[in-house]
Design an enzyme around this catalytic site. Structure first.
Site, PDB file in Angstrom:
ATOM      1  N   GLY A 174       0.819  -1.217   0.000  1.00 47.47           N
ATOM      2  CA  GLY A 174       0.000   0.000   0.000  1.00 47.47           C
ATOM      3  C   GLY A 174       0.850   1.262   0.000  1.00 47.47           C
ATOM      4  N   ARG A 175       2.115   1.105   0.263  1.00 44.24           N
ATOM      5  CA  ARG A 175       2.977   2.298   0.274  1.00 44.24           C
ATOM      6  C   ARG A 175       4.411   1.919  -0.094  1.00 44.24           C
ATOM      7  NH1 ARG A 175       4.088   3.488   6.545  1.00 44.24           N
ATOM      8  NH2 ARG A 175       3.737   1.403   7.335  1.00 44.24           N
ATOM      9  N   LYS A 229      10.081   1.734   0.269  1.00 44.48           N
ATOM     10  CA  LYS A 229       8.937   1.956   1.166  1.00 44.48           C
ATOM     11  C   LYS A 229       8.671   3.454   1.299  1.00 44.48           C
ATOM     12  CE  LYS A 229       7.452   0.575   5.817  1.00 44.48           C
ATOM     13  NZ  LYS A 229       7.788  -0.306   6.936  1.00 44.48           N
ATOM     14  N   ASP A 276      -2.010   6.986   3.005  1.00 45.77           N
ATOM     15  CA  ASP A 276      -1.472   8.035   2.129  1.00 45.77           C
ATOM     16  C   ASP A 276      -0.268   7.554   1.318  1.00 45.77           C
ATOM     17  OD1 ASP A 276       0.412   7.773   4.104  1.00 45.77           O
ATOM     18  OD2 ASP A 276       0.197   9.809   4.903  1.00 45.77           O
ATOM     19  N   ARG A 330      14.775  -1.298   1.207  1.00 42.57           N
ATOM     20  CA  ARG A 330      15.243  -2.450   1.975  1.00 42.57           C
ATOM     21  C   ARG A 330      15.454  -3.619   1.028  1.00 42.57           C
ATOM     22  NH1 ARG A 330       9.675  -3.525   5.161  1.00 42.57           N
ATOM     23  NH2 ARG A 330       8.538  -4.529   3.492  1.00 42.57           N
ATOM     24  N   ARG A 346       5.403 -13.176   1.296  1.00 40.69           N
ATOM     25  CA  ARG A 346       4.931 -13.354   2.671  1.00 40.69           C
ATOM     26  C   ARG A 346       4.045 -14.586   2.754  1.00 40.69           C
ATOM     27  NH1 ARG A 346       4.577  -7.429   4.012  1.00 40.69           N
ATOM     28  NH2 ARG A 346       5.703  -6.480   2.277  1.00 40.69           N
ATOM     29  N   ASP A 393       0.791 -11.405   7.103  1.00 39.26           N
ATOM     30  CA  ASP A 393       1.321 -10.592   6.004  1.00 39.26           C
ATOM     31  C   ASP A 393       2.678  -9.995   6.370  1.00 39.26           C
ATOM     32  OD1 ASP A 393      -0.645  -9.245   7.753  1.00 39.26           O
ATOM     33  OD2 ASP A 393       0.097  -7.432   6.787  1.00 39.26           O
ATOM     34  N   ASP A 436       9.177  -6.658   8.011  1.00 42.25           N
ATOM     35  CA  ASP A 436       8.142  -5.656   8.270  1.00 42.25           C
ATOM     36  C   ASP A 436       8.213  -5.149   9.710  1.00 42.25           C
ATOM     37  OD1 ASP A 436       7.130  -5.296   5.782  1.00 42.25           O
ATOM     38  OD2 ASP A 436       5.059  -5.768   6.318  1.00 42.25           O
TER      39      ASP A 436
HETATM   40  P1  AMP Z   1       1.808  -2.698   8.036  1.00 44.12           P
HETATM   41  O1  AMP Z   1       1.028  -2.417   9.276  1.00 44.12           O
HETATM   42  O2  AMP Z   1       2.844  -1.666   7.719  1.00 44.12           O
HETATM   43  O3  AMP Z   1       2.341  -4.091   7.975  1.00 44.12           O
HETATM   44  O4  AMP Z   1       0.764  -2.556   6.844  1.00 44.12           O
HETATM   45  C1  AMP Z   1      -0.433  -3.313   6.700  1.00 44.12           C
HETATM   46  C2  AMP Z   1      -1.086  -2.959   5.391  1.00 44.12           C
HETATM   47  O5  AMP Z   1      -1.440  -1.579   5.377  1.00 44.12           O
HETATM   48  C3  AMP Z   1      -0.212  -3.150   4.168  1.00 44.12           C
HETATM   49  O6  AMP Z   1      -1.061  -3.534   3.104  1.00 44.12           O
HETATM   50  C4  AMP Z   1       0.393  -1.787   3.964  1.00 44.12           C
HETATM   51  O7  AMP Z   1       0.826  -1.563   2.664  1.00 44.12           O
HETATM   52  C5  AMP Z   1      -0.791  -0.886   4.318  1.00 44.12           C
HETATM   53  N1  AMP Z   1      -0.353   0.433   4.801  1.00 44.12           N
HETATM   54  C6  AMP Z   1       0.205   0.745   6.000  1.00 44.12           C
HETATM   55  N2  AMP Z   1       0.448   2.051   6.102  1.00 44.12           N
HETATM   56  C7  AMP Z   1       0.036   2.617   4.952  1.00 44.12           C
HETATM   57  C8  AMP Z   1       0.027   3.945   4.437  1.00 44.12           C
HETATM   58  N3  AMP Z   1       0.478   4.983   5.152  1.00 44.12           N
HETATM   59  N4  AMP Z   1      -0.479   4.127   3.198  1.00 44.12           N
HETATM   60  C9  AMP Z   1      -0.941   3.097   2.481  1.00 44.12           C
HETATM   61  N5  AMP Z   1      -0.978   1.833   2.892  1.00 44.12           N
HETATM   62  C10 AMP Z   1      -0.483   1.575   4.121  1.00 44.12           C
HETATM   63 MG    MG Z   2       3.223  -5.233   6.779  1.00 46.06          MG
END
Ligand code: AMP
Ligand code: MG
Length: 477
Positions: free
Chosen positions: A85-86, A106, A118, A169, A176, A245, A255
């Site tokens: 997502g980012r 990232k 975002d 990274r 995953r 994930d 992660d």
């Molecule tokens: P994480 O908690 O970083 O492992 O992320 C869990 C999910 O949320 C993943 O699909 C990430 O890509 C998405 N995600 C986390 N933060 C953001 C962000 N600021 N913008 C877009 N997607 C996010």
């Molecule tokens: Mg993650």
């Protein structure tokens, strides 16, 4: 030159995305040793060339950038809506030994999987990941690695406005548990099988000739995960968000979020404020990893019988236990795990836990204690000195009967670090980096990259937190 095997050969599992680099992004940290290992071109690091390459739609770094689709069990609940997502996968570098290593950027803006996010990452969490992953790697705990970090004057909104940052990274792959779960749970068997073939071709090719390559793959993932968790438990690492994930099929720490390494040994420690029930507490991690492996294993059911899957999953616990005991024997300077040595280990851990001693500092002090002496300087660390004295006599007797004391001491000094990425000094370097000063960040990276060196003893980076320096973690990133 980067390859893009994943993006091209699994085109149906990705979405091409152009990295969106914030205005005025500045390259702040580069891991030159890793860049050399991955045979990356030196010109990337000259006068911010890499920033220009990432912004250019046709450069070797960005032209095959993709977002990966995956799902995951988050706090026990299945979520099919996940994916990069980012972050974007830029491509694969090849190390001198011929192994592939993904480069993943990232904080590179929105993708189809951003949901309400975002697409950005903040300097705080990015720097924590950079330093934490390098620290674990140098402690001997398998981990993704940090290649470089950028910050930007652009702010992003979390609980407060924060400095935006990006990092690249590296990991053997970014596949995953949740990748397999997603294509299994959506019933997309062609995609699932393409993923299996890809993994067996590029990452576990030694298993292709096994009688049942899929079972061999599940076994390899299970054993690697057991070893990683044994190292987490032995060194006091708390991941914080062990959703499927965030679990790598390579058995590497992956992660980084609201992670922490234990200061005082409190076995049910939770540092993630979004985990009020302690699902991912320190002492839950071994069981959670097995839960996650069970979730992954369902995706193998088209290729393995239930008995074949069970036979593999049953290997997790004994493997974890044997690895953990072996690492702890090394940390205590003892030989092989046996009835007496394990009893000494258990009593030691009970004392450290009962008195909530600083885990890392206590073991380092023990490495300096001379087992030929009936009196240990460590005694004064404990309130219950009687228990300590009893333990010390048992321990020193074992040390003296088990091999050469000087070599066991050397072994202890090589396995009991002086420096770990403690939360309170991560916070100090973040505060300075926010002001544009990375001097302390670089100094800490140097320290965690050589964590067993006596040169850090009694320095700034070896100190447990005091009441004044203790900080609490935000889970937003
Ligand atoms: P994480 O908690 O970083 O492992 O992320 C869990 C999910 O949320 C993943 O699909 C990430 O890509 C998405 N995600 C986390 N933060 C953001 C962000 N600021 N913008 C877009 N997607 C996010
Ligand atoms: Mg993650």
């Amino acid at each position: 030159m980067l390859t893009s095997h994943y993006a091209r050969e699994l085109a149906q599992l990705v979405t091409p995305v152009a990295p969106d680099i914030p205005r005025d992004a500045r390259l702040r940290l580069v891991n030159h040793a890793l860049a050399d290992e991955l045979q990356l071109p030196g010109h990337w690091w000259q006068t911010d060339n890499i920033t220009g390459l990432l912004c250019s739609p046709v450069s070797e770094l960005s032209r095959h950038a993709v977002a990966q689709k995956y799902g995951g069990h988050q706090f026990g609940q299945w979520n099919p809506m996940l994916g990069d997502g980012r972050g974007v996968l830029l491509g694969e570098a090849t190390s001198a030994s011929g192994k592939l290593h993904d480069l993943h950027l990232k904080g590179a803006g929105m993708t189809p999987y951003s949901r309400q996010g975002d697409g950005r990452a903040v300097l705080r969490s990015t720097l924590r990941e950079y330093i934490g992953s390098e620290a674990l790697h140098h402690l001997g705990i398998p981990s993704s690695r940090a290649l470089c970090l950028f910050d930007s004057p652009q702010t992003v909104l979390r609980e407060t406005a924060e400095t935006a940052a990006l990092m690249i990274r590296t990991a053997p792959s970014h596949i995953r548990f949740g990748h397999f779960e997603y294509y299994y749970n959506t019933g997309d068997t062609p995609a699932l099988n393409a993923l299996f073939d890809f993994v067996l071709t590029y990452h576990f090719s030694e298993l292709k000739e096994a009688p049942n390559p899929h079972q061999a793959l599940l076994k390899a993932i299970t054993l690697r995960t057991a070893r990683m968790i044994a190292l987490w438990q032995a060194y006091g690492y708390v991941h914080g968000v062990m959703n499927t994930d965030n679990m790598s099929i390579h058995g590497i720490t992956f992660d980084y979020g609201p992670y922490a390494m234990l200061d005082n040994f409190v076995s049910n420690s939770v540092f993630n404020h979004s985990d009020p029930h302690g699902r991912y507490a320190f002492d839950q991690q071994p069981g959670v990893a097995l839960w996650n492996l069970n979730a992954l294993a369902r995706a193998f059911s088209g290729h393995c019988t239930v008995d074949e899957i069970k036979a593999v999953l049953q290997m997790y616990e004994p493997t974890f236990m044997a690895q953990y005991q072996q690492i702890m024997m090394q940390r205590l300077g003892l030989d092989t795990p046996g009835e007496q040595t394990l009893s000494v280990l258990n009593s030691f851990m009970r004392m450290v836990a009962d008195e909530q001693r600083d885990y890392t500092a206590t073991l380092r002090k023990l490495s300096h204690a001379d087992p030929t002496l009936s009196h240990s300087p460590l005694r004064d660390e404990f309130i219950d000195r009687e228990s300590f004295d009893t333990w010390w006599q048992q321990y020193r007797a074992l040390r003296q009967t088990q091999g050469d004391i000087l070599s066991s001491q050397q072994q202890m000094l090589n396995t009991n670090p002086v420096v770990i990425p403690r939360t309170h000094y991560l916070q100090q370097v973040i505060d300075e980096a926010r002001q544009g000063d990375y001097t302390s960040a670089k100094a800490l990276i140097e320290a965690v990259s050589n964590p067993f060196s006596a040169k850090w003893e009694n320095t700034r980076w070896a100190m447990p937190p005091t009441d004044d320096t203790q900080v609490s973690l935000s889970c937003s990133s």
